[in-house]
Design a protein around this motif. Structure first.
Motif, PDB file in Angstrom:
ATOM      1  N   THR A 110      -3.269  -9.948   9.522  1.00  0.00           N
ATOM      2  CA  THR A 110      -4.358  -9.375   8.393  1.00  0.00           C
ATOM      3  C   THR A 110      -3.809  -8.015   8.150  1.00  0.00           C
ATOM      4  O   THR A 110      -3.780  -7.196   8.984  1.00  0.00           O
ATOM      5  CB  THR A 110      -5.783  -9.403   9.012  1.00  0.00           C
ATOM      6  N   LEU A 111      -3.951  -7.945   6.651  1.00  0.00           N
ATOM      7  CA  LEU A 111      -3.735  -6.486   6.102  1.00  0.00           C
ATOM      8  C   LEU A 111      -4.985  -6.247   5.540  1.00  0.00           C
ATOM      9  O   LEU A 111      -5.315  -6.692   4.180  1.00  0.00           O
ATOM     10  CB  LEU A 111      -2.565  -6.176   5.382  1.00  0.00           C
ATOM     11  N   GLY A 112      -5.835  -5.782   6.208  1.00  0.00           N
ATOM     12  CA  GLY A 112      -7.194  -5.864   5.931  1.00  0.00           C
ATOM     13  C   GLY A 112      -7.979  -4.483   5.615  1.00  0.00           C
ATOM     14  O   GLY A 112      -7.226  -3.421   5.796  1.00  0.00           O
ATOM     15  N   GLY A 113      -9.203  -4.378   5.182  1.00  0.00           N
ATOM     16  CA  GLY A 113      -9.487  -2.990   4.902  1.00  0.00           C
ATOM     17  C   GLY A 113     -10.915  -2.760   5.745  1.00  0.00           C
ATOM     18  O   GLY A 113     -11.198  -3.388   6.582  1.00  0.00           O
ATOM     19  N   ARG A 114     -11.320  -1.382   5.738  1.00  0.00           N
ATOM     20  CA  ARG A 114     -12.389  -0.918   6.474  1.00  0.00           C
ATOM     21  C   ARG A 114     -13.410  -0.296   5.845  1.00  0.00           C
ATOM     22  O   ARG A 114     -14.398   0.419   6.359  1.00  0.00           O
ATOM     23  CB  ARG A 114     -11.877   0.002   7.724  1.00  0.00           C
ATOM     24  N   SER A 115     -13.285  -0.548   4.455  1.00  0.00           N
ATOM     25  CA  SER A 115     -14.329   0.131   3.643  1.00  0.00           C
ATOM     26  C   SER A 115     -14.763  -0.820   2.346  1.00  0.00           C
ATOM     27  O   SER A 115     -14.085  -1.732   2.037  1.00  0.00           O
ATOM     28  CB  SER A 115     -13.875   1.411   2.954  1.00  0.00           C
ATOM     29  N   LEU A 116     -16.011  -0.606   2.062  1.00  0.00           N
ATOM     30  CA  LEU A 116     -16.388  -1.440   0.735  1.00  0.00           C
ATOM     31  C   LEU A 116     -16.344  -0.694  -0.357  1.00  0.00           C
ATOM     32  O   LEU A 116     -16.692  -1.225  -1.428  1.00  0.00           O
ATOM     33  CB  LEU A 116     -17.815  -1.794   1.087  1.00  0.00           C
ATOM     34  N   ASP A 117     -16.056   0.498  -0.509  1.00  0.00           N
ATOM     35  CA  ASP A 117     -15.737   1.357  -1.642  1.00  0.00           C
ATOM     36  C   ASP A 117     -14.487   0.758  -2.565  1.00  0.00           C
ATOM     37  O   ASP A 117     -13.563   0.267  -1.666  1.00  0.00           O
ATOM     38  CB  ASP A 117     -15.426   2.714  -1.555  1.00  0.00           C
ATOM     39  N   ARG A 118     -14.469   0.912  -3.720  1.00  0.00           N
ATOM     40  CA  ARG A 118     -13.385   0.427  -4.604  1.00  0.00           C
ATOM     41  C   ARG A 118     -12.321   1.679  -4.553  1.00  0.00           C
ATOM     42  O   ARG A 118     -12.119   2.408  -5.358  1.00  0.00           O
ATOM     43  CB  ARG A 118     -14.017   0.278  -5.971  1.00  0.00           C
ATOM     44  N   VAL A 119     -11.758   1.710  -3.452  1.00  0.00           N
ATOM     45  CA  VAL A 119     -10.602   2.874  -3.369  1.00  0.00           C
ATOM     46  C   VAL A 119      -9.662   2.195  -2.657  1.00  0.00           C
ATOM     47  O   VAL A 119      -9.524   1.071  -2.369  1.00  0.00           O
ATOM     48  CB  VAL A 119     -11.221   3.829  -2.725  1.00  0.00           C
ATOM     49  N   LYS A 120      -8.257   2.698  -2.321  1.00  0.00           N
ATOM     50  CA  LYS A 120      -7.291   2.271  -1.639  1.00  0.00           C
ATOM     51  C   LYS A 120      -7.962   2.224  -0.120  1.00  0.00           C
ATOM     52  O   LYS A 120      -8.121   3.040   0.514  1.00  0.00           O
ATOM     53  CB  LYS A 120      -6.025   3.320  -1.713  1.00  0.00           C
ATOM     54  N   ARG A 121      -7.817   1.174   0.190  1.00  0.00           N
ATOM     55  CA  ARG A 121      -8.617   0.569   1.423  1.00  0.00           C
ATOM     56  C   ARG A 121      -7.972  -0.208   2.682  1.00  0.00           C
ATOM     57  O   ARG A 121      -8.219  -0.577   3.529  1.00  0.00           O
ATOM     58  CB  ARG A 121      -9.991  -0.133   1.260  1.00  0.00           C
ATOM     59  N   HIS A 122      -6.464  -0.650   2.036  1.00  0.00           N
ATOM     60  CA  HIS A 122      -5.566  -1.613   2.777  1.00  0.00           C
ATOM     61  C   HIS A 122      -4.264  -0.906   3.032  1.00  0.00           C
ATOM     62  O   HIS A 122      -3.993   0.182   2.561  1.00  0.00           O
ATOM     63  CB  HIS A 122      -5.619  -2.950   1.757  1.00  0.00           C
ATOM     64  N   PRO A 123      -3.493  -1.519   4.230  1.00  0.00           N
ATOM     65  CA  PRO A 123      -2.399  -0.674   4.483  1.00  0.00           C
ATOM     66  C   PRO A 123      -1.308  -0.631   3.558  1.00  0.00           C
ATOM     67  O   PRO A 123      -1.116  -1.529   2.676  1.00  0.00           O
ATOM     68  CB  PRO A 123      -1.986  -1.760   5.786  1.00  0.00           C
ATOM     69  N   THR A 124      -0.462   0.326   3.769  1.00  0.00           N
ATOM     70  CA  THR A 124       0.774   0.255   3.099  1.00  0.00           C
ATOM     71  C   THR A 124       1.953   0.237   4.121  1.00  0.00           C
ATOM     72  O   THR A 124       1.888   0.966   5.194  1.00  0.00           O
ATOM     73  CB  THR A 124       1.010   1.786   2.535  1.00  0.00           C
ATOM     74  N   VAL A 125       2.646  -0.826   3.847  1.00  0.00           N
ATOM     75  CA  VAL A 125       3.732  -1.390   4.862  1.00  0.00           C
ATOM     76  C   VAL A 125       5.013  -0.906   4.370  1.00  0.00           C
ATOM     77  O   VAL A 125       5.536  -1.301   3.282  1.00  0.00           O
ATOM     78  CB  VAL A 125       3.624  -2.745   5.188  1.00  0.00           C
ATOM     79  N   GLY A 126       5.987  -0.157   4.953  1.00  0.00           N
ATOM     80  CA  GLY A 126       7.321   0.239   4.675  1.00  0.00           C
ATOM     81  C   GLY A 126       8.370  -0.623   4.625  1.00  0.00           C
ATOM     82  O   GLY A 126       7.986  -1.993   5.018  1.00  0.00           O
ATOM     83  N   ASN A 127       9.444  -0.569   4.222  1.00  0.00           N
ATOM     84  CA  ASN A 127      10.674  -1.451   3.938  1.00  0.00           C
ATOM     85  C   ASN A 127      11.068  -1.825   5.511  1.00  0.00           C
ATOM     86  O   ASN A 127      11.023  -1.190   6.457  1.00  0.00           O
ATOM     87  CB  ASN A 127      11.728  -0.918   3.542  1.00  0.00           C
ATOM     88  N   LYS A 128      11.552  -3.107   5.805  1.00  0.00           N
ATOM     89  CA  LYS A 128      11.957  -3.597   6.804  1.00  0.00           C
ATOM     90  C   LYS A 128      10.897  -3.504   7.839  1.00  0.00           C
ATOM     91  O   LYS A 128      11.484  -3.469   8.980  1.00  0.00           O
ATOM     92  CB  LYS A 128      13.384  -3.011   7.331  1.00  0.00           C
ATOM     93  N   VAL A 129       9.802  -3.860   7.733  1.00  0.00           N
ATOM     94  CA  VAL A 129       8.411  -3.781   8.905  1.00  0.00           C
ATOM     95  C   VAL A 129       8.627  -5.239   9.391  1.00  0.00           C
ATOM     96  O   VAL A 129       8.447  -6.003   8.523  1.00  0.00           O
ATOM     97  CB  VAL A 129       7.410  -3.368   8.477  1.00  0.00           C
ATOM     98  N   THR A 130       8.332  -5.402  10.568  1.00  0.00           N
ATOM     99  CA  THR A 130       8.274  -6.788  11.264  1.00  0.00           C
ATOM    100  C   THR A 130       6.674  -6.783  12.056  1.00  0.00           C
ATOM    101  O   THR A 130       6.481  -5.826  12.739  1.00  0.00           O
ATOM    102  CB  THR A 130       8.977  -7.198  12.175  1.00  0.00           C
ATOM    103  N   ILE A 131       5.822  -7.630  11.592  1.00  0.00           N
ATOM    104  CA  ILE A 131       4.567  -7.761  11.997  1.00  0.00           C
ATOM    105  C   ILE A 131       4.342  -9.027  12.761  1.00  0.00           C
ATOM    106  O   ILE A 131       4.344  -9.906  12.215  1.00  0.00           O
ATOM    107  CB  ILE A 131       3.580  -7.594  11.005  1.00  0.00           C
ATOM    108  N   GLY A 132       3.961  -8.832  14.367  1.00  0.00           N
ATOM    109  CA  GLY A 132       4.025 -10.000  14.920  1.00  0.00           C
ATOM    110  C   GLY A 132       2.570 -11.027  14.744  1.00  0.00           C
ATOM    111  O   GLY A 132       1.778 -10.369  14.056  1.00  0.00           O
ATOM    112  N   ALA A 133       2.642 -11.795  15.278  1.00  0.00           N
ATOM    113  CA  ALA A 133       1.380 -12.941  15.211  1.00  0.00           C
ATOM    114  C   ALA A 133       0.165 -12.462  15.441  1.00  0.00           C
ATOM    115  O   ALA A 133      -0.113 -11.943  16.723  1.00  0.00           O
ATOM    116  CB  ALA A 133       1.815 -14.230  15.808  1.00  0.00           C
ATOM    117  N   GLY A 134      -0.947 -12.705  14.889  1.00  0.00           N
ATOM    118  CA  GLY A 134      -2.286 -12.428  15.013  1.00  0.00           C
ATOM    119  C   GLY A 134      -2.510 -10.836  14.937  1.00  0.00           C
ATOM    120  O   GLY A 134      -3.804 -10.250  15.443  1.00  0.00           O
TER     121      GLY A 134
END
Length: 211
Positions: free
Chosen positions: A129-153
């Motif tokens: 999940t690349l999720g948010g922690r705010s209900l405001d209409r702003v930048k609220r989700h992650p920024t993931v750089g190049n060549k990143v690996t994200i494990g299950a769950g």
């Protein structure tokens, strides 16, 4: 020259031809990147037909173009993304920005929010999940750089920044920035190592292996 025609290597090219060629090249690039990361598949054809992760990103790219047009295109873009969710188990908001050669292994359960930004050569395992922690209409989700690996769950929450070539362990809950070239694991996630990916067993392996 006919109106709207372009010259490529001295030859006339019909309008839209370059767009089609770019799309075909992008698909081939995705397939080759996926084959590099999935030892269970041995051909482009098999990957193209049997990879829900690729199907999800291809549909997302269409939905994203629609979303960026704004106005009356926004609702159709959402409907397209929901159709992809039903078919693949991967939910990507059409507003999310996804880079080149993105691959989701297995697919099922992945959620990527509206303001998420994902760089090139990123790999996600299932149930991320690349999720948010705010209900405001702003930048609220992650920024993931190049060549990143994200494990299950793994859960990445809020407008955090994951540095390039970082690795996020399986089931980690990440709520703060992760430096480049790091491995982050745990709940809440903590940086456990910071050695170059080249020095690790396999840059595309599930980061759980490094725990």
């Amino acid at each position: 020259m006919a109106h709207g025609a372009l010259l490529t290597n001295g030859h006339r090219v019909k309008p839209g031809t370059q767009t089609v060629r770019a799309a075909v090249n992008s698909i081939r690039e995705d397939l080759d990147a996926a084959l590099q990361r999935d030892p269970a598949t041995t051909s482009r054809l098999e990957m193209a037909l049997a990879s829900p992760g690729l199907h999800a990103i291809w549909v997302h790219r269409v939905a994203h173009v629609m979303w960026r047009r704004g106005g009356r295109w926004r609702l159709p873009a959402r409907l397209v993304s929901q159709a992809a969710r039903t078919a693949t188990g991967v939910e990507i908001h059409p507003g999310a920005r996804i880079g080149r050669r993105f691959f989701i292994d297995h697919g099922m359960g992945v959620v990527i929010g509206e303001t998420a930004e994902v760089g090139d050569d990123v790999m996600l395992y299932h149930d991320v999940t690349l999720g948010g922690r705010s209900l405001d209409r702003v930048k609220r989700h992650p920024t993931v750089g190049n060549k990143v690996t994200i494990g299950a769950g793994a859960r990445l929450l809020g407008p955090i920044v994951i540095g390039e070539e970082a690795q996020i362990g399986a089931n980690a809950v990440v709520v703060s920035d992760v430096p480049s070239y790091s491995v982050a694991v745990g709940v809440p996630a903590k940086v456990r190592s910071s050695k170059p990916v080249a020095a690790q067993p396999d840059p595309y392996a599930d980061p759980a292996l490094f725990i």
